[in-house]
Design an enzyme around this catalytic site. Structure first.
Site, PDB file in Angstrom:
ATOM      1  N   HIS A 168       0.849  -1.188   0.000  1.00 57.68           N
ATOM      2  CA  HIS A 168       0.000   0.000   0.000  1.00 57.68           C
ATOM      3  C   HIS A 168       0.887   1.242   0.000  1.00 57.68           C
ATOM      4  O   HIS A 168       1.994   1.226   0.562  1.00 57.68           O
ATOM      5  CB  HIS A 168      -0.890   0.048   1.246  1.00 57.68           C
ATOM      6  CG  HIS A 168      -2.151  -0.745   1.137  1.00 57.68           C
ATOM      7  ND1 HIS A 168      -2.773  -1.301   2.228  1.00 57.68           N
ATOM      8  CD2 HIS A 168      -2.933  -1.065   0.064  1.00 57.68           C
ATOM      9  CE1 HIS A 168      -3.868  -1.937   1.849  1.00 57.68           C
ATOM     10  NE2 HIS A 168      -3.979  -1.801   0.543  1.00 57.68           N
ATOM     11  N   ALA A 258       0.472  -8.287  10.536  1.00 54.56           N
ATOM     12  CA  ALA A 258      -0.536  -8.294   9.469  1.00 54.56           C
ATOM     13  C   ALA A 258      -0.230  -7.267   8.390  1.00 54.56           C
ATOM     14  O   ALA A 258      -0.990  -7.124   7.426  1.00 54.56           O
ATOM     15  CB  ALA A 258      -1.918  -8.024  10.052  1.00 54.56           C
ATOM     16  N   CYS A 264      -2.330   2.751   9.100  1.00 55.16           N
ATOM     17  CA  CYS A 264      -3.310   1.748   8.695  1.00 55.16           C
ATOM     18  C   CYS A 264      -4.477   1.667   9.674  1.00 55.16           C
ATOM     19  O   CYS A 264      -5.600   1.340   9.286  1.00 55.16           O
ATOM     20  CB  CYS A 264      -2.651   0.375   8.594  1.00 55.16           C
ATOM     21  SG  CYS A 264      -1.539   0.193   7.184  1.00 55.16           S
ATOM     22  N   MET A 630      30.613 -13.714 -29.580  1.00 55.49           N
ATOM     23  CA  MET A 630      29.477 -12.940 -29.107  1.00 55.49           C
ATOM     24  C   MET A 630      29.233 -11.690 -29.944  1.00 55.49           C
ATOM     25  O   MET A 630      28.118 -11.457 -30.414  1.00 55.49           O
ATOM     26  CB  MET A 630      29.665 -12.546 -27.644  1.00 55.49           C
ATOM     27  CG  MET A 630      28.470 -11.777 -27.079  1.00 55.49           C
ATOM     28  SD  MET A 630      28.589 -11.449 -25.326  1.00 55.49           S
ATOM     29  CE  MET A 630      29.874 -10.187 -25.330  1.00 55.49           C
ATOM     30  N   VAL A 674      32.707 -25.468 -27.791  1.00 65.40           N
ATOM     31  CA  VAL A 674      32.364 -25.393 -29.199  1.00 65.40           C
ATOM     32  C   VAL A 674      33.111 -26.443 -30.013  1.00 65.40           C
ATOM     33  O   VAL A 674      32.591 -26.972 -31.004  1.00 65.40           O
ATOM     34  CB  VAL A 674      32.614 -23.974 -29.746  1.00 65.40           C
ATOM     35  CG1 VAL A 674      34.110 -23.665 -29.823  1.00 65.40           C
ATOM     36  CG2 VAL A 674      31.955 -23.776 -31.100  1.00 65.40           C
TER      37      VAL A 674
END
Length: 702
Positions: A168, A258, A264, A630, A674
């Site tokens: 919140h 909670a 709150c 690459m 490779v």
């Protein structure tokens, strides 16, 4: 206390952590103490009652979170926007809060059922009443913000929450008296932090550290300069006192279990708006459609992630699920964002994934002229690997020369991709997101002759041998039908002993073009001349005395003959990768770099020309094998449209992921040596023997 500030609270008679709907509840189910919770609530009530009038709502059995009255709704003047809770566990509170508000004489507004909004937990008034800060991302939806602006007559500033611990707005954001702001910046995305910084001057911003944030220091109640808070560090308390605030710490640890604290547990009942405020909420929305195998291809998941990750919100308006495995699904989404820039970013990314804008708002592509050669208009559309169409004069026309990271130029009834550097003054460039769509083929059910390696992904755990078998089969098929395979290779191919195997592939007709840099050619030629690569004997794996000079002597020799071809024709080069290219007339392109020795005469040191040569050789490719290079592979990948199978092989998983992650269903990454990969590939092709021919169907028995 006539004229006093008013708050609403609810006694914790039925408070308990009965379920998990936020991270704070995890591990705390049925572990809270109602007795301690009551003591802590009463202490907060007594403190608050010293400076304000506190009204109470009767708690109701079965709704343990009613104690968090901040989530009952949002009040401004005599108007209430009732909360519409996201989680079913709290939705039963709504009728009780609604009845209380109506009994008090408030005008109550209710949002449409599909729009979640959790009251003053996600909407906090600037203490001067100039605007409303409204959060979204976890519990409240961005689409609710225009309703707040309309019903409350105030400007709404949307802030996106990105840390689930701060689900919140009031858990990480607390507007204070005199224009100050107490907040935890990492709880917000970059755009929201910029918005905060634009509205709140630096001297008024009080950012908190994580240690304070996780104790819900921002979940505080400010009553005319007195701040009620669960806990605050000495350093932050001193900062607040320097700003003229009085800090009162009152323990609320039971409610922290909670996911709540002082703010709150309270709801301000007498909020007012400044006279100059205007009802504005800069929330923009568009409708898009996605069609295809949305579930099994994760397309819908990726689209939703794209919306959320870019600061947007969405609603599913229609969803039609395919009835059979081969059937396609269709979803219609309402996409919202707090700014035009954010919405354009989202829509552009969705279009890349095949989304289409609603036909009801369909427009032609917006074209802007190039004013300076090599410079695109600011809002140009960036192309992808996927086939694209643009709408011109009410007609959809295909874009030619499709490639990644280009721009689209429209000329008459044709459109084509080009690079920014190639733009000419007067070119009409496609800008924005209107009138653009990408065409993605719906994935069909695999036939028995198609292989799972076609699925996009990276695998170091799958059996390399199995993947090699599948790739060998596809190479054979490409060769049989006269297709084209392009290899992009780095010098590691030679270092790992793969040069002879690559040469075999070229000699036997499996390679139709070779792309690389100066290094692979130098090392291949050095191996043929001296049996070394960078001075290392490849047959023994040991350095050769004086071998460090071999690569320079190789370069010098080729320069003497003028080209690799001339050296081969003179009989100086008698084997290797580039020898086979010359013999088999397989074209190759070597792109130079700043680090190249020599370079070889065949190496193109003009970057623009090298890119053009790469693009030419990649045209018409059916498969691209990217072997431990690459940079060259990324360049080649950007030039390759969708539909071309990309096989990326490297010992480094990060490299493979980068090369394979193009959003293409035809790319796969293989994490392995490779040299080993090429050896296994040649062996498997040898096992396949002659070119495979499908048997003729047998005649039906008469």
């Amino acid at each position: 206390m006539s004229g006093a500030i008013q708050y609403l609270m609810c006694p914790p008679d039925h408070y308990e952590v009965d379920y998990v709907i936020n991270p704070w509840m995890v591990g705390n189910v049925h572990r809270s103490s109602r007795e301690r919770a009551l003591q802590q609530w009463q202490a907060l009530y007594r403190h608050l009652s010293q400076w304000a009038e506190v009204k109470l709502i009767q708690p109701v059995p079965g709704w343990p979170d009613m104690v968090f009255t901040a989530n009952a709704g949002l009040i401004l003047g005599s108007t209430v926007v009732l909360s519409r809770f996201y989680h079913p566990e709290r939705q039963g509170e709504q009728p009780y809060f609604k009845a209380w508000f109506e009994e008090q004489g408030y005008t109550v507004h209710e949002l449409p059922p599909a729009l979640a909004f959790e009251g003053a937990g996600d909407a906090l008034l600037d203490r001067a009443g100039r605007w409303l800060w409204a959060g979204y991302g976890f519990r409240s939806m961005l689409e609710s913000h225009p309703y707040l602006a309309k019903w409350l007559g105030i400007e709404v500033l949307s802030l996106r929450l990105v840390d689930e611990r701060f689900y919140h707005l009031d858990t990480c954001f607390c507007p204070l008296s005199e224009g100050y702001l107490l907040y935890y910046p990492p709880a917000f995305d970059a755009y929201s932090n910029r918005l905060i910084e634009m509205r709140v001057p630096p001297e008024k911003r009080i950012p908190v550290q994580e240690a304070d944030a996780v104790h819900f220091v921002c979940n505080a109640v400010d009553v005319n300069g007195t701040i009620l808070v669960n806990w605050v560090s000495p350093e932050l308390e001193a900062t607040l006192q320097e700003r003229g605030f009085t800090v009162v710490q009152t323990e609320l640890t039971e409610f922290l279990k909670a996911g709540g604290a002082a703010k709150c547990l309270t709801l301000r009942l007498d909020e007012t708006v400044a006279p100059q405020s205007e009802p504005v909420a800069t929330v923009l929305s568009r409708t898009v459609t996605l069609e295809g195998h949305l579930v099994d291809s994760d397309l819908l998941t990726r689209a939703v992630d794209c919306i959320v990750d870019n600061g947007g919100s969405f609603q599913i308006l229609k969803f039609q699920l395919g009835e059979k495995r081969q059937s396609t699904s269709r979803v219609e989404l309402a996409v919202s964002a707090p700014t035009e820039e954010a919405l354009d970013t989202i829509l552009s990314a969705l279009i890349e994934r095949g989304a289409r804008l609603s036909d009801e708002t369909l427009q032609d592509a917006r074209l802007e002229r190039v004013e300076k050669a090599g410079v695109a208009p600011d809002d140009f559309y960036v192309t992808t690997i996927y086939p694209t169409q643009v709408r011109v004069a009410g007609q959809w026309i295909p874009v030619q020369r499709q490639r990644m990271d280009g721009v689209i130029v429209v000329k008459g009834s044709t459109a084509y991709c080009t690079l920014i550097r190639d733009l000419q003054v007067g070119d009409a460039v496609v800008c924005g997101v209107e009138g653009i769509r990408t065409v993605r083929q719906a994935s069909k059910e695999r036939s028995s002759q198609e292989f799972t390696f076609m699925g996009s992904g990276v695998s170091s755990e799958r059996r390399v041998e199995l993947l090699v078998e599948q790739i060998a089969w596809e190479l054979r098929q490409i060769k049989e039908r006269g297709g084209k395979t392009v290899v992009v290779a780095g010098p590691v191919v030679i270092h790992t002993g793969g040069g002879s195997h690559l040469a075999t592939l070229i000699r036997e007709g499996y390679v139709q073009a070779l792309l690389g840099g100066n290094a692979i050619a130098v090392h291949d030629l050095e191996q043929n001349l001296y049996g070394t690569s960078l001075g290392v004997d490849l047959s023994r794996g040991t350095p050769v005395k004086g071998g460090h000079k071999h690569h320079l002597k190789t370069i010098n020799l080729i320069r003497k003959y003028g080209s690799i071809r001339a050296a081969v024709e003179a009989g100086v080069i008698t084997g290797g990768v580039f020898y086979e290219c010359i013999r088999a007339q397989v074209p190759f392109s070597l792109a130079g770099s700043i680090r190249d020795d020599g370079p070889l005469p065949d190496t193109e040191m003009d970057l623009i020309k090298a890119q053009e040569d790469y693009a030419r050789l990649l045209q018409g490719a059916d498969m691209v094998l990217m072997l431990s290079s690459m940079l060259h592979s990324i360049g080649a990948g950007n030039m390759t449209p969708a539909g071309v199978k990309l096989i990326c092989v490297d010992i480094n998983p990060a490299v493979v992921t980068k090369l394979a992650d193009r959003g293409s269903l035809e790319s796969v990454g293989i994490v392995t040596d490779v040299g080993l990969f090429l050896s296994l590939l040649v062996q498997q092709l040898a096992r396949l023997g002659q070119v495979y021919k499908r048997p003729e169907p047998a005649l039906a028995a008469r």
